[in-house]
Design a protein around this motif. Structure first.
Motif, PDB file in Angstrom:
ATOM      1  N   GLY A 533       0.767  -1.242   0.000  1.00 42.15           N
ATOM      2  CA  GLY A 533       0.000   0.000   0.000  1.00 42.15           C
ATOM      3  C   GLY A 533       0.794   1.286   0.000  1.00 42.15           C
ATOM      4  N   ALA A 534       2.099   1.210   0.185  1.00 35.62           N
ATOM      5  CA  ALA A 534       2.904   2.431   0.193  1.00 35.62           C
ATOM      6  C   ALA A 534       3.356   2.764  -1.229  1.00 35.62           C
ATOM      7  N   SER A 535       3.571   4.043  -1.481  1.00 39.47           N
ATOM      8  CA  SER A 535       4.210   4.446  -2.735  1.00 39.47           C
ATOM      9  C   SER A 535       5.713   4.307  -2.558  1.00 39.47           C
ATOM     10  N   VAL A 536       6.349   3.630  -3.490  1.00 38.75           N
ATOM     11  CA  VAL A 536       7.799   3.461  -3.412  1.00 38.75           C
ATOM     12  C   VAL A 536       8.376   3.727  -4.795  1.00 38.75           C
ATOM     13  N   ASP A 537       9.317   4.657  -4.879  1.00 36.92           N
ATOM     14  CA  ASP A 537       9.962   4.953  -6.158  1.00 36.92           C
ATOM     15  C   ASP A 537      11.274   4.188  -6.262  1.00 36.92           C
ATOM     16  N   ILE A 538      11.578   3.743  -7.478  1.00 40.45           N
ATOM     17  CA  ILE A 538      12.842   3.064  -7.748  1.00 40.45           C
ATOM     18  C   ILE A 538      13.799   4.079  -8.346  1.00 40.45           C
ATOM     19  N   VAL A 539      14.964   4.209  -7.753  1.00 38.96           N
ATOM     20  CA  VAL A 539      15.976   5.136  -8.270  1.00 38.96           C
ATOM     21  C   VAL A 539      17.121   4.303  -8.829  1.00 38.96           C
ATOM     22  N   ARG A 540      17.315   4.384 -10.123  1.00 36.76           N
ATOM     23  CA  ARG A 540      18.333   3.542 -10.766  1.00 36.76           C
ATOM     24  C   ARG A 540      19.747   4.055 -10.521  1.00 36.76           C
ATOM     25  N   ARG A 541      19.902   5.384 -10.553  1.00 37.01           N
ATOM     26  CA  ARG A 541      21.233   5.953 -10.332  1.00 37.01           C
ATOM     27  C   ARG A 541      21.096   7.357  -9.774  1.00 37.01           C
ATOM     28  N   GLY A 542      22.209   7.900  -9.328  1.00 41.26           N
ATOM     29  CA  GLY A 542      22.188   9.256  -8.788  1.00 41.26           C
ATOM     30  C   GLY A 542      22.961   9.318  -7.487  1.00 41.26           C
ATOM     31  N   ASP A 543      23.136  10.559  -7.016  1.00 45.16           N
ATOM     32  CA  ASP A 543      23.878  10.786  -5.781  1.00 45.16           C
ATOM     33  C   ASP A 543      22.893  10.679  -4.617  1.00 45.16           C
ATOM     34  N   VAL A 544      23.028   9.619  -3.843  1.00 46.16           N
ATOM     35  CA  VAL A 544      22.051   9.373  -2.780  1.00 46.16           C
ATOM     36  C   VAL A 544      22.518   9.940  -1.442  1.00 46.16           C
ATOM     37  N   ARG A 545      23.604  10.742  -1.480  1.00 49.30           N
ATOM     38  CA  ARG A 545      24.054  11.311  -0.201  1.00 49.30           C
ATOM     39  C   ARG A 545      23.144  12.474   0.182  1.00 49.30           C
ATOM     40  N   VAL A 546      22.069  12.126   0.831  1.00 44.45           N
ATOM     41  CA  VAL A 546      21.029  13.075   1.194  1.00 44.45           C
ATOM     42  C   VAL A 546      21.147  13.341   2.695  1.00 44.45           C
ATOM     43  N   PRO A 547      21.026  14.628   3.121  1.00 50.41           N
ATOM     44  CA  PRO A 547      21.038  14.879   4.570  1.00 50.41           C
ATOM     45  C   PRO A 547      19.928  14.065   5.241  1.00 50.41           C
ATOM     46  N   SER A 548      20.309  13.190   6.149  1.00 49.89           N
ATOM     47  CA  SER A 548      19.334  12.221   6.654  1.00 49.89           C
ATOM     48  C   SER A 548      19.842  11.618   7.950  1.00 49.89           C
ATOM     49  N   ARG A 549      18.957  10.932   8.618  1.00 52.60           N
ATOM     50  CA  ARG A 549      19.337  10.218   9.843  1.00 52.60           C
ATOM     51  C   ARG A 549      18.805   8.795   9.747  1.00 52.60           C
ATOM     52  N   PRO A 550      19.496   7.857  10.412  1.00 52.45           N
ATOM     53  CA  PRO A 550      19.010   6.475  10.354  1.00 52.45           C
ATOM     54  C   PRO A 550      17.676   6.331  11.078  1.00 52.45           C
ATOM     55  N   VAL A 551      16.839   5.463  10.558  1.00 50.65           N
ATOM     56  CA  VAL A 551      15.507   5.267  11.123  1.00 50.65           C
ATOM     57  C   VAL A 551      15.535   4.089  12.098  1.00 50.65           C
ATOM     58  N   VAL A 552      15.040   4.338  13.299  1.00 46.18           N
ATOM     59  CA  VAL A 552      14.815   3.244  14.254  1.00 46.18           C
ATOM     60  C   VAL A 552      13.355   2.821  14.191  1.00 46.18           C
ATOM     61  N   THR A 553      12.473   3.815  14.219  1.00 45.68           N
ATOM     62  CA  THR A 553      11.064   3.558  13.912  1.00 45.68           C
ATOM     63  C   THR A 553      10.570   4.706  13.044  1.00 45.68           C
ATOM     64  N   ALA A 554       9.548   4.420  12.256  1.00 48.12           N
ATOM     65  CA  ALA A 554       9.005   5.438  11.357  1.00 48.12           C
ATOM     66  C   ALA A 554       8.339   6.547  12.167  1.00 48.12           C
ATOM     67  N   SER A 555       8.275   7.732  11.583  1.00 42.23           N
ATOM     68  CA  SER A 555       7.619   8.865  12.241  1.00 42.23           C
ATOM     69  C   SER A 555       6.133   8.593  12.386  1.00 42.23           C
ATOM     70  N   PRO A 556       5.531   9.112  13.455  1.00 40.12           N
ATOM     71  CA  PRO A 556       4.080   8.942  13.604  1.00 40.12           C
ATOM     72  C   PRO A 556       3.336   9.565  12.427  1.00 40.12           C
ATOM     73  N   THR A 557       2.227   8.961  12.049  1.00 39.03           N
ATOM     74  CA  THR A 557       1.493   9.446  10.873  1.00 39.03           C
ATOM     75  C   THR A 557       0.072   9.884  11.199  1.00 39.03           C
ATOM     76  N   GLY A 558      -0.392   9.620  12.416  1.00 39.78           N
ATOM     77  CA  GLY A 558      -1.801   9.886  12.725  1.00 39.78           C
ATOM     78  C   GLY A 558      -2.084  11.363  12.932  1.00 39.78           C
ATOM     79  N   GLY A 559      -3.351  11.740  12.741  1.00 39.60           N
ATOM     80  CA  GLY A 559      -3.726  13.128  12.999  1.00 39.60           C
ATOM     81  C   GLY A 559      -5.174  13.396  12.654  1.00 39.60           C
ATOM     82  N   VAL A 560      -5.635  14.580  13.062  1.00 41.26           N
ATOM     83  CA  VAL A 560      -6.990  15.034  12.766  1.00 41.26           C
ATOM     84  C   VAL A 560      -6.862  16.404  12.096  1.00 41.26           C
TER      85      VAL A 560
END
Ligand code: ZN
Length: 845
Positions: A533-560
């Motif tokens: 059910g998730a959207s997932v893009d396939i990236v064949r090539r490119g510079d993947v050095r993106v400012p980021s942090r390792p994931v331990v658990t996904a961010s909360p998604t709920g809300g009103v």
């Protein structure tokens, strides 16, 4: 393909003669038909979850579980002792009942400082799962160093490869898994003997082994099935099909044992196959492996185990099958990562399924004399123990090579090296039919924000990947990659990672294997990217050095996302949305359902909406103006469904009463049931007149959801919708492309679905609506789907036809029929909502 295989076997025999490797029966490799056990195929439409034997009873533990000190070895645990259970099915076979395990392990811990026992989880019925570790005693600083090396091997394999101290002193781990099928008992008993031997022997060779290695045993992976004598666990799941999905607590415990111990070799002890069976598998082999690194040791140790088993001298264990050598493609393949052995390979292990020879379960258990059963079980235990001992000998002789081999698996992943070409004869018998490779993408991106069709699904996928030890990073800034821009918070799976094979086997589509083998042992398709059910893009090539942090658990998604005082809306696009709706209904909150399927929550229930938004990660929006639709109360469901479907329905929070033909004939009251679901263990024509009348009465006021052959037969027998169900080939399975252009109840469904024994619908009468079609041409994206020998049942015939239909029957039932498999083995999470939508539609008329 078969002929070719035999030729190759002949060549392999010649090669063996040249290299001097002894494989005495390589010459005699007749085509063997390997029996497929219950639960693997279309027969799952026949046994309803409520039928006897589908589950086990709740256990009654007594006493407390005290976990010992965590540093160093041994790690002693005073195991809680369970009440003696004289109905334990092991007893008749002269084997160890579950309740005897804890006392025996407690006693061994008191006698020996080489044995550690840890409780690593509980079965579905609450029985403890024991991981036993045999190793020479370690001071805590030694254990810390071992842990550091294990981490280094995975996280910095380039450095690990140059670390000579590691090569000399790292204790190579081996993991022996037992009894995952509860009625394949003897691996547990064989392991107990080896555990006792290794804990108490004074033999110098054994002591040396424990100085340089750690030997881990999962004593029984399926305590509930062991006691009850069932293949499945208490939830009715075949756990040796659940590793990629890990829906079961016992599977999650096994997964965590594998990740935590990082074995270089694993054994998964099963039964029963005449003569014994020892992997490596035949093709198709999983295309994401660095297969050269597996097969080199995999075949050599496999032949060593074969020799050890034959060396026992039992006539019943002479004709050993090694599928890699002896079986044609698809007879015993290693394609899906659903089996213990094939899953463990993605964590760097050389791994095996072992089938001990003599049947003692099912009909044999009930019909053979006790003495004969015990004779067989004693031989089986010896055979299983021989495979363990032989593997420990191999480990003793090849420890450094096996560790280096694992380092190399992780190194290739981490640096993004292409898989190596494996020449014919790389090991005897390796040929073109064994060559499966893939091209890894550079990355996968799971976008955050409005481009994501379901943030809930994205979070579920990310959490799943992370718990399986796949590395995921979350961008701390927006970024551009592969010609697209992504907002901050998007997830990135950099495929330069040690377990890239595991990442890819979950995120790639897979392959259409229909031309590769005449059939497959089990499923040939799955995909967490296409079916969750998730959207997932396939990236064949490119510079993947993106400012980021390792994931331990996904961010909360709920809300009103609406101001106080406003009615709220929730579109049921995911199983989690259904969980939220069912939770609110369970609190007695009155909801309504609009014609487009959107569920409306009154403004007064805002506090409850906030709670369920947090709990299930769903987002409520402002309810559209206009009619809130019809009242939706908590539907009561009667379900003649397979065990996996019952599990998925309850996972969504539905109130489900499992039924079957027998249950209904026994007087089950349908008068308060809103929706009937039929896919398994159900024959309308075999109902008593009274039971049939109650079904007919429900059919004038409620909803009916059907799936597969059993459901379609019910539709025809009860004259519900005017359609003809056409069966595809019974063993066809995989991911299909579907067209939802005309969907009403299934509005918003994914453009992919999953099939097993697919069906399609023709001759649609007036008022029958196509909810979903197989796309024209060949709808199969990945999997295995051939026509029957008479040309019927193939994918080209399904192309363009209706896969899901809906309509109102002449009596007034709202009926929706699936030719697809939206809840198969609790895997396709992104399809669950289709069932939920059908239920709400059926209930809210
Ligand atoms: Zn088995």
């Amino acid at each position: 393909m078969h002929l070719k295989r035999r030729v190759l076997v002949a060549i392999a025999t010649a090669a063996l003669a040249v290299t001097g490797i002894t494989a005495p029966q390589a010459a005699a490799a007749p085509h063997r038909t390997i029996p497929h056990d219950f639960g693997n195929g279309p027969e799952r439409n026949e046994v309803a979850a409520t039928d006897p034997g589908a589950g086990a009873r709740r256990a009654g533990p007594s006493g407390d579980n005290k976990v010992g000190v965590r540093q160093g070895y041994p790690r002693k645990t005073q195991l809680r002792v369970y009440q003696e259970d004289l109905t334990d099915k092991s007893i008749k076979l002269g084997l160890t009942p579950y309740h005897a395990l804890a006392p025996r392990l407690n006693a061994l811990q008191a006698r020996s400082n080489r044995i550690s026992v840890e409780v690593v989880g509980q079965s579905g019925l609450g029985r403890d799962l024991y991981m036993v570790t045999l190793t020479a005693p370690e001071k805590s600083n030694v254990t810390r160093q071992q842990d550091a090396w294990r981490e280094l091997i995975e996280n910095d394999p380039v450095r690990a490869a140059r670390d000579h101290r590691l090569d000399r002193d790292y204790k190579a781990p081996v993991w022996v898994n037992n009894n995952i099928h509860g009625n394949e008992w003897e691996g547990t008993d064989a392991s107990l003997r080896q555990i006792e031997y290794l804990a108490t022997t004074k033999d110098a060779k054994a002591l040396r082994l424990l100085e340089h290695n750690r030997v881990y045993f999962n004593v029984t992976a399926n305590p509930d099935g062991r006691v009850a004598g069932t293949r499945a666990n208490a939830n009715g799941f075949d756990m040796n099909r659940d590793f990629a999905t890990s829906s079961q607590p016992e599977n999650r415990a096994m997964r965590d044992m594998i990740i935590g111990s990082q074995p270089v070799v694993t054994l998964d002890e099963h039964g029963y196959n005449d003569g014994t069976l020892i992997e490596p598998t035949g093709p198709p082999h999983g295309q994401n492996y660095d297969f050269d690194l597996f097969i080199k040791h995999g075949y050599a140790n496999g032949l060593g185990m074969e020799a050890a088993v034959k060396g026992l001298g039992y006539p019943e264990a002479q004709d050993v099958v090694v599928p890699f050598r002896d079986l044609p493609p698809g007879e015993w393949d290693g394609w899906p990562p659903i089996f213990t052995a094939q899953y463990a390979m993605y964590h760097g292990a050389v791994s095996y399924t072992i089938e001990i020879p003599l049947q003692v379960n099912n009909s044999a258990y009930d019909t053979l004399p006790v003495e004969e059963l015990r004779r067989r079980s004693a031989i089986n235990t010896d055979v299983s123990e021989a495979t363990i001992k032989s593997t420990l000998d191999y480990l003793g002789a090849h420890r450094v090579e096996l560790v280096d081999n694992q380092i190399e698996i992780f190194r290739r992943g981490a640096v993004g090296e292409a898989q190596h070409y494996i020449p014919d004869g790389f090991v005897p018998g390796f040929g073109p039919e064994d060559r499966y490779t893939t091209e890894f993408p550079r990355a996968y991106v799971i976008p955050a924000g409005t481009t994501q069709r379901s943030a809930t699904a994205a979070a579920r996928l990310v959490d799943h990947l992370v718990t399986h030890d796949v590395r995921v990073r979350q961008a701390t800034r927006g970024f551009a990659l592969g010609g697209k821009t992504y907002p901050s918070g998007s997830y990135l799976v950099d495929m330069h990672q040690p377990k890239r094979g595991l990442a890819n086997v979950m995120l790639e589509a897979g392959k259409d294997l229909s031309e590769d083998a005449p059939q497959m042992y089990d499923i040939a398709g799955w995909s967490h990217r296409l079916l969750w059910g998730a959207s997932v893009d396939i990236v064949r090539r490119g510079d993947v050095r993106v400012p980021s942090r390792p994931v331990v658990t996904a961010s909360p998604t709920g809300g009103v996302d609406a101001a106080p005082g406003q009615d709220l809306a929730l579109a049921v696009r995911d199983g989690k949305d259904a969980s939220a709706v069912n939770d609110l209904l369970g609190r007695g909150i009155t909801l309504s359902r609009r014609a487009d399927g959107t569920v409306v929550v009154p403004a007064a229930a805002r506090v409850a909406a906030r709670e369920v938004a947090d709990r299930y990660g769903v987002r409520f929006t402002l309810a559209p103006a206009g009619s809130p639709g019809t009242v939706l109360t908590r539907p009561t469901i009667a379900a003649a469904v397979a065990a996996d479907e019952l599990f998925a329905l309850r996972d969504m929070g539905f109130d489900v009463r499992p039924v079957s033909t027998a249950v209904l004939n026994g007087g089950f009251d349908l008068s308060r049931v809103d929706v009937l679901i039929v896919s398994s263990g159900w024959r309308y024509d075999q109902l008593t007149p009274a039971a049939r009348a109650s079904v007919d009465a429900l059919s004038t006021r409620g909803g009916v959801v059907t799936r597969g052959a059993t459901g379609s037969r019910f539709n025809a027998d009860a004259a519900l919708l005017s359609v003809t169900a056409v069966p595809g080939r019974g063993d066809a399975n995989g991911i299909v492309s579907v067209d939802n252009a005309d969907a009403s109840v299934l509005a918003g469904a994914l453009p992919q679905s999953f099939v097993y024994s697919p069906q399609w619908f023709t001759g649609l009468g007036a008022g029958v609506r196509v909810e979903q079609r197989y796309v024209a041409g060949n709808p199969l994206i990945a999997g295995h789907w051939l026509p029957n020998s008479d040309g019927s049942g193939g994918p080209l015939l399904a192309g363009g036809q209706a896969a899901v239909v809906s309509g109102v029957s002449a009596r007034g039932a709202r009926v929706l029929m699936f030719g697809t498999e939206p809840m198969f083995r609790a895997h396709p999470k992104g399809l669950y909502a289709q069932v939920a939508a059908a239920i709400y539609w059926g209930a809210a008329g």
